[in-house]
Write a protein that holds these residues in place. Structure first.
Motif, short mmCIF file in Angstrom:
data_model
loop_
_atom_site.label_atom_id
_atom_site.label_comp_id
_atom_site.label_asym_id
_atom_site.label_seq_id
_atom_site.Cartn_x
_atom_site.Cartn_y
_atom_site.Cartn_z
N SER A 393 0.83 -1.21 0.00
CA SER A 393 0.00 0.00 0.00
C SER A 393 0.86 1.26 0.00
N SER A 475 -2.41 10.56 -12.08
CA SER A 475 -3.34 9.67 -11.37
C SER A 475 -3.93 10.37 -10.15
N SER A 476 -5.14 9.99 -9.82
CA SER A 476 -5.83 10.60 -8.67
C SER A 476 -5.16 10.17 -7.37
N GLU A 478 -4.70 8.82 -3.59
CA GLU A 478 -5.39 7.76 -2.86
C GLU A 478 -5.00 7.79 -1.39
N ARG A 479 -5.98 7.57 -0.54
CA ARG A 479 -5.67 7.52 0.89
C ARG A 479 -5.11 6.14 1.23
#
Length: 589
Positions: A393, A475-476, A478-479
């Motif tokens: 992640s 790209s967006s 992300e948390r």
């Protein structure tokens, strides 16, 4: 003569005359028919001209041209057409107009027949040499020549387009991120294509679109006359690339990297600066650079972008990441006190030691004082799958998304490997896994930017021939972890600078934080007395400007200073002070 005989001769003459007229008429009608019903081969009064398009340019964010293409021409002459009595005159004048040494021209002219005097003549010199050709003809420098087949020919000095050349205006600046090209032959015209760096990743955009084509009536000099009857299609060069890196800052950061490499006798020094709130790279500098205008065999080790292509065991800089994964899953309480075994701990058959030998400490202080034993113990609370997924992640074991080619993903243990207590322990303080510099920079930015991940990027815009800019879509965000978790870990990073091993990174009037790491290097299956030292952290001013900064010093002189607190941390401070000087950060008063 009898009347009958006279009459017969007269009739024969009339018949002959009649037949002659008939045959002549037939020839006339045949010729007329042929010209009426067959295509007439008239002289060609049309001309066609092709003007080659060229590769787009690459710019810094502050408007400087970093790489650009130019047309190059070749000069060709037939040695048999040069008047031997005026050969010296030709050599002298050609040398003056082309700036090519006379000795080089003399050597070329020892060959017989068509000789290429140069393949790399720029547009300005080509124009001068075309004028020179007219002067040489007027001075009778060229003479007719008869070949073995009896054909007579006379050629002057020919200046023809040979292809495209690529110029890197600041030599080794921004290499190897900028990249380089190789040359390709396309119908006897030299083209260029990207091999590494931005040149490669944006090769398709940079490539020329279409050549200019002009077809129409010609003048006496075989030039195309542009009028209503002519055909014209505009030349379309490749698209220009606008990077996110300002040249002025990059050059100064590179000088810091060079100085640090010399002072520490290191193999390589890498410095990265990322805008925390966007992922925009302001600088990605290395001391291992090369000049793409003249690559030599000695440069081969420097052609790769080691910031994305070289993976290494990170050491203690991984600890805030593991701490954040544990904290986000509520597996640790920062105030919980754990036994640190007085700096010596045996896990099965594996021994773990600490530099700071403590009896016990809170889990928060485990990170603050960089305890291997403490990290090894709390890391056992992660399940194997949680450990692997947590690292992924944060982008470890995956591509970061940076717009450069050949990025490596490093190596992280799979879930099965994490079943081992020893693996869970060693990975918690940076051994048994491999990461890249850019992965670490992105991972730290997640903590610094309140738990949100941005992909790092080096290119902001594409620019067409009209000067119109088109912003690249990134790209967006992300948390990855909660804001509460990220802020708690970030607070500890500031304490590392104010109270711990990163004290030399303090800059008055600026909030700084980070984590040191000094990792042994493994060779031949065992760890040797060589080290990589790093410091990753952030700098923020009271106006809200914030940058994630990474420093890695590869293989500093182990006989001298090699701990990160002695190598990477002072360099971090110099980078922050430079950002202040260049107005990227503002000191509070």
């Amino acid at each position: 003569m009898p009347p009958n005989e006279v009459s017969s001769k007269k009739a024969g003459k009339i018949l002959l005359l009649f037949l002659t007229i008939i045959v002549g008429l037939c020839f006339f009608l045949g010729a007329a028919f042929y010209h009426l019903f067959t295509e007439r081969k008239l002289p060609n009064f049309q001309a066609k001209r092709i003007e080659s398009a060229i590769r787009g340019s690459i710019y810094s964010s502050d408007g400087f041209v970093l790489a650009s293409s130019k047309k190059v021409y070749k000069a060709v002459v037939n040695t048999y057409n040069i008047n031997p009595q005026k050969k010296d005159l030709f050599i002298n004048l050609f040398s003056i107009y082309s700036q090519i040494p006379k000795s080089q021209i003399e050597k070329k002219l020892k060959e017989k027949g068509n000789v290429v005097l140069s393949y790399n003549i720029d547009s300005k010199s080509a124009s001068y040499l075309k004028q020179l050709n007219l002067k040489l003809n007027a001075l009778d420098v060229f003479q007719p020549y008869e070949d073995s087949n009896g054909r007579v020919f006379k050629y002057g000095l020919s200046i023809v387009e040979s292809g495209e050349g690529r110029d890197y205006l600041y030599n080794d600046t921004m290499e190897p991120v900028l990249g380089y090209i190789n040359k390709l032959n396309d119908n006897q015209i030299t083209r260029v294509g990207g091999v590494k760096g931005i040149e490669k990743s944006f090769d398709e955009e940079l490539e020329p679109r279409s050549n200019a084509l002009m077809i129409g009536q010609r003048d006496i000099g075989f030039n195309v006359i542009l009028n209503r009857e002519s055909t014209f299609s505009q030349r379309k060069d490749g698209v220009d690339i606008i990077t996110s890196i300002p040249l002025k800052l990059q050059k100064k950061i590179e000088r810091l990297a060079d100085s640090s490499k010399r002072n520490l006798n290191a193999k390589e020094v890498i410095i990265g600066i990322m805008e925390s709130k966007s992922g925009k790279i302001l600088s990605l500098a290395t001391s291992a650079r090369f000049n793409p205008n003249a690559i030599t065999k000695r440069d081969y080790p420097f052609l790769n972008v080691n910031a994305i292509e070289y993976s290494y065991e990170p050491g203690s800089i991984i600890k805030p990441i593991i701490y954040a994964i544990l904290l986000d899953k509520n597996l640790i309480n920062p105030q919980e006190v754990i036994n640190l075994e007085n700096g010596y701990y045996k896990l099965r058959n594996f021994t773990i030691t600490d530099t700071h030998k403590l009896k016990s400490a809170s889990i928060e202080n485990v990170l603050l004082y960089s305890s291997n034993i403490g990290m090894a113990k709390i890391a056992q609370r992660l399940k194997p799958a949680e450990y692997n997924e947590g690292l992924q992640s944060f982008s470890f074991g995956n591509l970061t998304g940076i717009n450069l080619p050949y990025e490596k993903v490093g190596i992280i243990p799979d879930s099965n490997r994490f079943r081992s207590e020893v693996y869970r322990a060693t990975a918690s303080y940076g051994y048994g896994l491999r990461t890249t510099f850019i992965q670490m920079l992105k991972a730290y930015n997640i903590i610094i930017n309140h738990g949100i991940a941005y992909n790092p990027y080096l290119v902001e815009y594409l620019q067409d021939s009209n000067g119109s800019r088109f912003r690249l879509k990134h790209s967006s965000p992300e948390r990855v972890i909660s804001e509460t978790t990220a802020n708690a870990v970030k607070e500890i990073l500031t304490k590392v600078v104010s109270e711990g091993t990163g004290k030399n990174a303090q800059v008055e009037g600026i909030i700084t934080g980070g984590k040191t790491g000094t990792a042994h290097i493994a060779q031949g299956g065992k760890y040797i007395r060589k080290y990589n030292s790093s410091f990753f952290g952030f700098a923020k001013d009271t106006k809200g400007q914030e940058y994630t900064i990474g420093i890695s010093v590869f293989e500093p002189d182990e006989a001298d200073a090699y701990f990160a607190s002695q190598t990477a941390v002072p360099l971090f401070k110099e980078v922050v002070e430079l950002l202040i000087k260049e107005n990227y950060l503002e000191i509070s008063h």
